[in-house]
Design a protein around this motif. Structure first.
Motif, mmCIF file in Angstrom:
data_model
loop_
_atom_site.group_PDB
_atom_site.id
_atom_site.type_symbol
_atom_site.label_atom_id
_atom_site.label_comp_id
_atom_site.label_asym_id
_atom_site.label_seq_id
_atom_site.Cartn_x
_atom_site.Cartn_y
_atom_site.Cartn_z
ATOM 1 N N ARG A 172 124.298 -8.012 -50.787
ATOM 2 C CA ARG A 172 122.939 -8.138 -50.267
ATOM 3 C C ARG A 172 121.903 -7.593 -51.243
ATOM 4 N N GLY A 173 122.334 -7.172 -52.420
ATOM 5 C CA GLY A 173 121.395 -6.644 -53.409
ATOM 6 C C GLY A 173 121.143 -5.161 -53.278
ATOM 7 N N ILE A 174 122.096 -4.439 -52.692
ATOM 8 C CA ILE A 174 121.978 -2.989 -52.541
ATOM 9 C C ILE A 174 122.825 -2.294 -53.599
ATOM 10 N N MET A 175 122.246 -1.295 -54.249
ATOM 11 C CA MET A 175 123.002 -0.441 -55.162
ATOM 12 C C MET A 175 123.759 0.578 -54.307
ATOM 13 N N LEU A 176 125.054 0.361 -54.145
ATOM 14 C CA LEU A 176 125.872 1.224 -53.286
ATOM 15 C C LEU A 176 126.634 2.227 -54.146
ATOM 16 N N VAL A 177 126.328 3.512 -53.930
ATOM 17 C CA VAL A 177 126.934 4.595 -54.695
ATOM 18 C C VAL A 177 127.772 5.438 -53.739
ATOM 19 N N VAL A 178 129.063 5.611 -54.072
ATOM 20 C CA VAL A 178 130.001 6.276 -53.163
ATOM 21 C C VAL A 178 130.786 7.348 -53.921
ATOM 22 N N SER A 179 130.951 8.492 -53.296
ATOM 23 C CA SER A 179 131.750 9.554 -53.912
ATOM 24 C C SER A 179 133.220 9.144 -53.955
ATOM 25 N N ALA A 180 133.896 9.500 -55.037
ATOM 26 C CA ALA A 180 135.299 9.113 -55.220
ATOM 27 C C ALA A 180 136.221 9.863 -54.272
ATOM 28 N N GLY A 181 135.845 11.081 -53.901
ATOM 29 C CA GLY A 181 136.700 11.897 -53.033
ATOM 30 C C GLY A 181 137.233 13.107 -53.773
ATOM 31 N N ASN A 182 137.767 14.038 -53.002
ATOM 32 C CA ASN A 182 138.269 15.310 -53.552
ATOM 33 C C ASN A 182 139.742 15.489 -53.188
ATOM 34 N N TYR A 183 140.568 14.497 -53.532
ATOM 35 C CA TYR A 183 141.945 14.467 -53.059
ATOM 36 C C TYR A 183 142.983 14.810 -54.120
ATOM 37 N N ALA A 184 142.560 15.178 -55.328
ATOM 38 C CA ALA A 184 143.511 15.332 -56.433
ATOM 39 C C ALA A 184 144.618 16.335 -56.138
ATOM 40 N N LEU A 185 144.310 17.371 -55.385
ATOM 41 C CA LEU A 185 145.310 18.399 -55.082
ATOM 42 C C LEU A 185 146.023 18.133 -53.762
ATOM 43 N N GLN A 186 145.679 17.035 -53.105
ATOM 44 C CA GLN A 186 146.319 16.684 -51.849
ATOM 45 C C GLN A 186 147.382 15.616 -52.075
ATOM 46 N N LYS A 187 148.121 15.314 -51.054
ATOM 47 C CA LYS A 187 149.191 14.321 -51.164
ATOM 48 C C LYS A 187 148.643 12.967 -51.576
ATOM 49 N N TRP A 188 147.453 12.607 -51.077
ATOM 50 C CA TRP A 188 146.875 11.287 -51.346
ATOM 51 C C TRP A 188 146.519 11.119 -52.829
ATOM 52 N N LYS A 189 145.799 12.080 -53.399
ATOM 53 C CA LYS A 189 145.412 12.158 -54.819
ATOM 54 C C LYS A 189 144.404 11.100 -55.282
ATOM 55 N N LYS A 190 144.451 9.906 -54.696
ATOM 56 C CA LYS A 190 143.646 8.790 -55.192
ATOM 57 C C LYS A 190 142.244 8.792 -54.574
ATOM 58 N N ILE A 191 141.407 7.870 -55.070
ATOM 59 C CA ILE A 191 140.086 7.679 -54.486
ATOM 60 C C ILE A 191 140.229 7.309 -53.015
#
Length: 512
Positions: A310-329
């Motif tokens: 729709r023409g929106i600049m969407l900026v999203v935090s990657a997350g803080n999972y590096a030390l958790q089981k998930w690790k990924k964004i």
């Protein structure tokens, strides 16, 4: 989520654990479309229409609301309505009586009733939540915000008079406690730069009496106290949306998020910052896997993709999972079109917690990073506090993009994002936790200032996957006459005629 659980409530929760399940009701093609195409102001504001005209974006069926007649017919059935999305043309509901599914399927406008359970055997997980006219200006003294602003040389753009004026930023978060009363924000309200607010969890316009996470995030962009604290887009307009339910982690929050993005689009927002991310739920049956980080599988990510279309600049935090089981964004930072932001230290390495990319398709994530460790923010009491995480690196970049857009309002968003990536301190290399590194907005400004109109047309091709595995592929509407792989010494390693892909598996690393 609540940190204290009464034993009796936990027991009752386990007994009734699977009493209600989440379903996504997908609807058939919308009716009365011509009425809306002929009268677009019935569904979008003039500001939203102006943004589409600027970027050459056509109206489509996703813009058209779901009819009240359809919604009301569904709500009459024995189910719990949790929300709907016009973009996804679907409703999120909870059902405990499976006969409701048969009733839904009898409705002529229902195309699918899809269970969102992904793992029937999973046990319930109880977790604690973690807080996570142009005028050249006089010298700006950033004060407590000096480090994270100057790290990306955003002060250079500000000094040229571009601080987000005329831009509209939507902030999707968990609450903006105290933002309407504390002194550092008073000028924003006095100047009437808060344009819209809504709490999608409580279904009210009260966004100021719960949780301060959004308050701290907003401070990094909106505060304009020269000599004390100046944010990344201190002259922009803002709209504030609550989508995070701090008492539980469920799929309803995904629907709230999509609804907030739709509302932001409809009122003409230019930029959205979302310092929210998801990896699992209280009920593990609904958990997605790392392989689902492909930008389309999770419906919140599909909503994010539509927002960018729709023409929106969407900026999203990657997350803080590096030390958790998930690790990924986390979701919804996985779509390629979303500008995903990591967390970098002053030493130019990623923080210990910032999440890892790439996404499931191999696209580089995060795109870039900003300072997000022990930076000064302003909390609900109006005092400074130290905050860390991608929740705070993301709004720095969101505000920076808004300031950049105020300087170059006609440049396509994809072009802006690519030039910002190329300004990263690691470019053309990257790292999986910080992408191309921290950008240099002074360099971005210089590049854009020297480009001709022809040169800033939207990027018309893509090379993928990135990083490349065995085959290099090119997406373009143009004809490709040849592809050549050339090493750093200028030697031709391999070529292919009249094709949009080339196999590199036979090339040794010594040749390159």
């Amino acid at each position: 989520m609540k940190k204290i659980y009464l034993a009796i409530l936990i027991l009752l929760g386990i007994v009734n654990l699977y009493a209600q399940d989440y379903y996504l009701i997908q609807l058939n093609k919308k009716e009365n479309t011509e009425e809306y195409y002929s009268n677009p102001l019935k569904m979008l504001s003039q500001e939203s229409l102006d943004r589409r005209i600027k970027y050459g974006i056509q109206l489509d069926e996703k813009d058209i609301p779901i009819s009240n007649e359809r919604l009301n017919q569904i709500k009459k059935i024995n189910l719990v309505y949790n929300g709907h999305s016009k973009w996804l043309n679907s409703l999120l509901v909870s059902i405990d009586d499976i006969s409701a599914i048969d009733e839904l399927k009898k409705l002529s406008f229902v195309s699918e009733v899809k269970s969102l359970v992904r793992n029937e055997s999973a046990d319930k997980i109880l977790q604690e939540s973690s807080q996570d006219k142009r005028v050249v200006n006089k010298d700006i003294v950033y004060g407590e915000s000096d480090n994270f602003i100057k790290k990306i040389k955003l002060d250079v753009i500000h000094s040229k008079g571009f601080k987000g004026k005329s831009m509209h930023i939507g902030v999707i978060d968990g609450g903006f406690l105290g933002a309407d009363t504390i002194t550092p924000f008073k000028h924003i309200f006095k100047e009437k730069r808060i344009k819209d607010v809504y709490n999608f969890v409580a279904k009210t316009k009260n966004v100021y009496q719960q949780h301060e996470h959004g308050t701290t995030v907003l401070s990094t962009m909106a505060v304009n106290l020269n000599g004390e604290y100046v944010g990344a887009a201190p002259e922009a307009n803002y709209s504030l949306y609550v989508t995070e339910d701090t008492s539980e982690e469920t799929l309803k929050e995904w629907m709230y998020w999509v609804q907030a993005a739709e509302r932001a689009d409809s009122i003409g927002v230019d930029v959205i910052n979302s310092s929210l991310g998801y990896d699992d739920f209280d009920d593990a049956r609904y958990n997605y896997s790392i392989d689902d980080l492909d930008g389309t599988t999770a419906f919140i990510s599909e909503g994010a993709k539509i927002a960018t279309s729709r023409g929106i600049m969407l900026v999203v935090s990657a997350g803080n999972y590096a030390l958790q089981k998930w690790k990924k964004i986390g979701f919804p930072s996985d779509p390629e079109e979303v500008f995903t932001i990591g967390n970098i230290l002053n030493t130019n390495v990623g923080s210990g917690t910032t999440s890892y990319g790439p996404n499931a398709n191999g696209s580089i994530k995060p795109d870039v990073s900003a300072l997000g460790v022990s930076i000064k923010t302003i909390g609900s009491q109006g005092t400074y506090k130290l905050s860390s995480g991608t929740s705070f690196s993301s709004p720095t970049i969101a505000g920076a993009m808004a300031s950049l857009m105020s300087a170059f309002p006609k440049v396509p968003l994809e072009t802006l994002k690519q030039i910002v990536r190329e300004s990263g301190h690691l470019f053309p290399s990257h790292k999986n936790n910080i992408g191309y590194g921290y950008p240099d907005f002074s360099k971005v400004y210089d590049v854009l200032s020297t480009l001709s109109t022809k040169e800033i047309n939207p990027i018309t091709f893509k090379i993928y996957p990135n990083p490349v595995t065995s085959t290099v592929k090119i997406y373009t509407k143009n004809i490709i006459t040849s592809i050549e792989i050339i090493n750093l010494n200028g030697q031709l390693i391999k070529g292919k005629q009249n094709s949009k892909e080339i196999d590199k598996s036979s090339i040794s690393r010594w040749q390159i």
